[in-house]
Design an enzyme around this catalytic site. Structure first.
Site, PDB file in Angstrom:
ATOM      1  N   GLY A  11       3.458 -22.198 -12.277  1.00  0.00           N
ATOM      2  CA  GLY A  11       4.558 -22.411 -11.331  1.00  0.00           C
ATOM      3  C   GLY A  11       4.125 -22.001  -9.931  1.00  0.00           C
ATOM      4  O   GLY A  11       3.409 -21.013  -9.777  1.00  0.00           O
ATOM      5  N   THR A 126       3.457 -15.188  -8.938  1.00  0.00           N
ATOM      6  CA  THR A 126       4.558 -15.768  -9.713  1.00  0.00           C
ATOM      7  C   THR A 126       5.842 -15.102  -9.228  1.00  0.00           C
ATOM      8  O   THR A 126       5.848 -13.892  -8.973  1.00  0.00           O
ATOM      9  CB  THR A 126       4.372 -15.544 -11.231  1.00  0.00           C
ATOM     10  OG1 THR A 126       5.616 -15.826 -11.891  1.00  0.00           O
ATOM     11  CG2 THR A 126       3.965 -14.130 -11.591  1.00  0.00           C
ATOM     12  N   ARG A 172      12.770 -16.356 -17.289  1.00  0.00           N
ATOM     13  CA  ARG A 172      12.895 -16.723 -18.713  1.00  0.00           C
ATOM     14  C   ARG A 172      12.641 -15.523 -19.612  1.00  0.00           C
ATOM     15  O   ARG A 172      13.279 -15.345 -20.632  1.00  0.00           O
ATOM     16  CB  ARG A 172      11.895 -17.831 -19.059  1.00  0.00           C
ATOM     17  CG  ARG A 172      12.480 -19.216 -18.927  1.00  0.00           C
ATOM     18  CD  ARG A 172      11.449 -20.220 -19.267  1.00  0.00           C
ATOM     19  NE  ARG A 172      10.184 -19.859 -18.627  1.00  0.00           N
ATOM     20  CZ  ARG A 172       9.308 -20.705 -18.119  1.00  0.00           C
ATOM     21  NH1 ARG A 172       9.540 -21.968 -18.181  1.00  0.00           N
ATOM     22  NH2 ARG A 172       8.191 -20.322 -17.547  1.00  0.00           N
TER      23      ARG A 172
HETATM   24  P1  ATP Z   1       4.409 -18.933 -14.031  1.00  0.00           P
HETATM   25  O1  ATP Z   1       4.547 -17.488 -14.484  1.00  0.00           O
HETATM   26  O2  ATP Z   1       4.803 -19.108 -12.623  1.00  0.00           O
HETATM   27  O3  ATP Z   1       5.030 -19.918 -14.971  1.00  0.00           O
HETATM   28  P2  ATP Z   1       1.862 -19.283 -15.305  1.00  0.00           P
HETATM   29  O4  ATP Z   1       0.481 -19.128 -14.810  1.00  0.00           O
HETATM   30  O5  ATP Z   1       2.328 -18.327 -16.362  1.00  0.00           O
HETATM   31  O6  ATP Z   1       2.811 -19.254 -14.037  1.00  0.00           O
HETATM   32  P3  ATP Z   1       1.776 -21.423 -17.263  1.00  0.00           P
HETATM   33  O7  ATP Z   1       2.312 -22.806 -17.198  1.00  0.00           O
HETATM   34  O8  ATP Z   1       2.205 -20.546 -18.363  1.00  0.00           O
HETATM   35  O9  ATP Z   1       2.071 -20.785 -15.834  1.00  0.00           O
HETATM   36  O10 ATP Z   1       0.174 -21.506 -17.324  1.00  0.00           O
HETATM   37  C1  ATP Z   1      -0.556 -22.304 -16.393  1.00  0.00           C
HETATM   38  C2  ATP Z   1      -1.661 -23.031 -17.107  1.00  0.00           C
HETATM   39  O11 ATP Z   1      -2.566 -22.081 -17.676  1.00  0.00           O
HETATM   40  C3  ATP Z   1      -1.223 -23.886 -18.294  1.00  0.00           C
HETATM   41  O12 ATP Z   1      -0.781 -25.167 -17.885  1.00  0.00           O
HETATM   42  C4  ATP Z   1      -2.513 -23.992 -19.091  1.00  0.00           C
HETATM   43  O13 ATP Z   1      -3.388 -24.939 -18.527  1.00  0.00           O
HETATM   44  C5  ATP Z   1      -3.114 -22.600 -18.891  1.00  0.00           C
HETATM   45  N1  ATP Z   1      -2.744 -21.727 -20.020  1.00  0.00           N
HETATM   46  C6  ATP Z   1      -1.573 -21.092 -20.222  1.00  0.00           C
HETATM   47  N2  ATP Z   1      -1.580 -20.401 -21.380  1.00  0.00           N
HETATM   48  C7  ATP Z   1      -2.795 -20.616 -21.926  1.00  0.00           C
HETATM   49  C8  ATP Z   1      -3.427 -20.199 -23.133  1.00  0.00           C
HETATM   50  N3  ATP Z   1      -2.805 -19.404 -24.012  1.00  0.00           N
HETATM   51  N4  ATP Z   1      -4.687 -20.634 -23.379  1.00  0.00           N
HETATM   52  C9  ATP Z   1      -5.318 -21.427 -22.498  1.00  0.00           C
HETATM   53  N5  ATP Z   1      -4.785 -21.852 -21.342  1.00  0.00           N
HETATM   54  C10 ATP Z   1      -3.546 -21.466 -21.049  1.00  0.00           C
END
Ligand code: ATP
Length: 322
Positions: A11, A126, A172
């Protein structure tokens, strides 16, 4: 000289651009080259990248969103996808990768490091503030202020009509935004995923607030509260509160946008620069954060493995002040 890749992922959050600017400017000052990757891990897999200059990051500090664009990338969740990403890094002679994002981004980065020996440094950005290893994440302060300003406006109209408002804010899995905007907005009740919400207690708190003849009553609910959010809570409350003019407002994505606050710009500048310095100091698979106003380096895997504690003293304070 090192060649450093940089991307924003997950995000978007206000301040990502300020962090990018700090990465680029610090890297250039230390004699490194920076390759900007568009669209997060998707762009890395697709080889969507180009060298970024100091001029490219002029006049972006104050802009929300991310000029690199961000994406969710399911392919990167697979070993095959991560192998492709590692080979793109190798082909472009990248020595390290700086990832600006949240816990999912760091989970992916950690796997890339483990499976391919790639040196990855994380910068926490984030709006949720749910990462261990930093007191605040980039974007959180801006999201708080955006939500607070919206709540102030809702309070005006709620007051004018003697209304009961249920306001849902983002979060969330974490209630940081709900907790602090709830206090800053003077809400009568705050509902968080971190504390069990009992419907009977909600009803009696509301009855108390309403019987005090306040002109308006605001309940702030994190989207991840186990009641299911503002709409579901309104349905559950309706039978007992039918004589009140109850309204629901879901703030949604306005909380992600907007110009970053001064505090977020300073945090992003510090962390962007610290990420490059951490690389130079030989750190690998770590996240840079600010704890007690000092830069702190935490192993990436510790940032998402554990849930960050909410300050329950603040929840208690909100109960005293309502
Ligand atoms: P926010 O907290 O703002 O949602 P975030 O970094 O947690 O940000 P996510 O959509 O959960 O956002 O993760 C971003 C990207 O990281 C995912 O689209 C995916 O490509 C990668 N990713 C997330 N979780 C995993 C995982 N367990 N293993 C490998 N890649 C991952």
């Amino acid at each position: 000289m090192k060649t450093i890749g940089v991307l924003t992922s997950g995000g978007d959050s206000p301040g990502m651009n300020a962090a990018l600017r700090a990465v680029v400017r610090t890297a250039h000052t230390l004699g490194h080259k920076v390759i900007a990757i568009r669209l997060g891990y998707k762009g890395l897999i697709d080889n969507d990248l180009k060298e970024i200059s100091g001029a490219d990051v002029s006049n972006i500090m104050q802009r929300g969103g991310t000029i690199l664009k961000t994406a969710r990338c399911d392919e990167f969740r697979t070993q095959e996808g991560r192998s492709k990403a590692a080979s793109v890094m190798k082909k472009n002679k990248m020595d390290a990768l700086i990832t600006i994002g949240g816990d999912g981004t760091f989970q992916g980065a950690s796997l890339l490091g483990k499976e391919h020996g790639v040196n990855v440094i994380g910068i926490p950005a984030t709006i949720d503030n749910d990462l261990v290893g930093t007191d605040e994440t980039i974007g959180y302060d801006t999201a708080l202020n955006t939500a607070m300003q919206a709540i102030d406006k809702i309070r005006d109209t709620a007051d004018a009509h003697d209304r009961l408002f249920l306001v849902e804010v983002m979060g969330r899995d974490a209630g940081f935004i709900a907790l602090e905007t709830g206090i800053a907005g003077g809400s009568e009740l705050i509902l968080l995923p971190e504390s069990l919400t009992k419907l009977d207690e909600v009803k009696s708190s509301l009855n108390n607030a309403l019987s005090e003849q306040k002109r308006s009553t605001l309940v702030i609910i994190a989207e991840g509260d186990e009641t299911g959010g503002a709409i579901k809570l309104a349905e559950k409350l309706k039978p007992d509160f039918s004589k009140y003019d109850m309204r629901v407002c879901i703030l949604g994505h306005i909380q992600r946008g907007g110009n970053p606050t001064a505090r977020d710009r300073v945090l992003a500048s510090r962390l962007g620069s610290a990420a490059v310095v951490a690389l130079d100091e030989g750190h690998s698979e770590v996240m840079v954060g600010v704890v007690n106003n000092r830069i702190k380096v935490t192993p990436l895997k510790m940032t998402f493995g554990k849930k960050k504690d909410i300050n329950f003293d603040l929840l208690e304070l909100s109960r005293t002040l309502r």
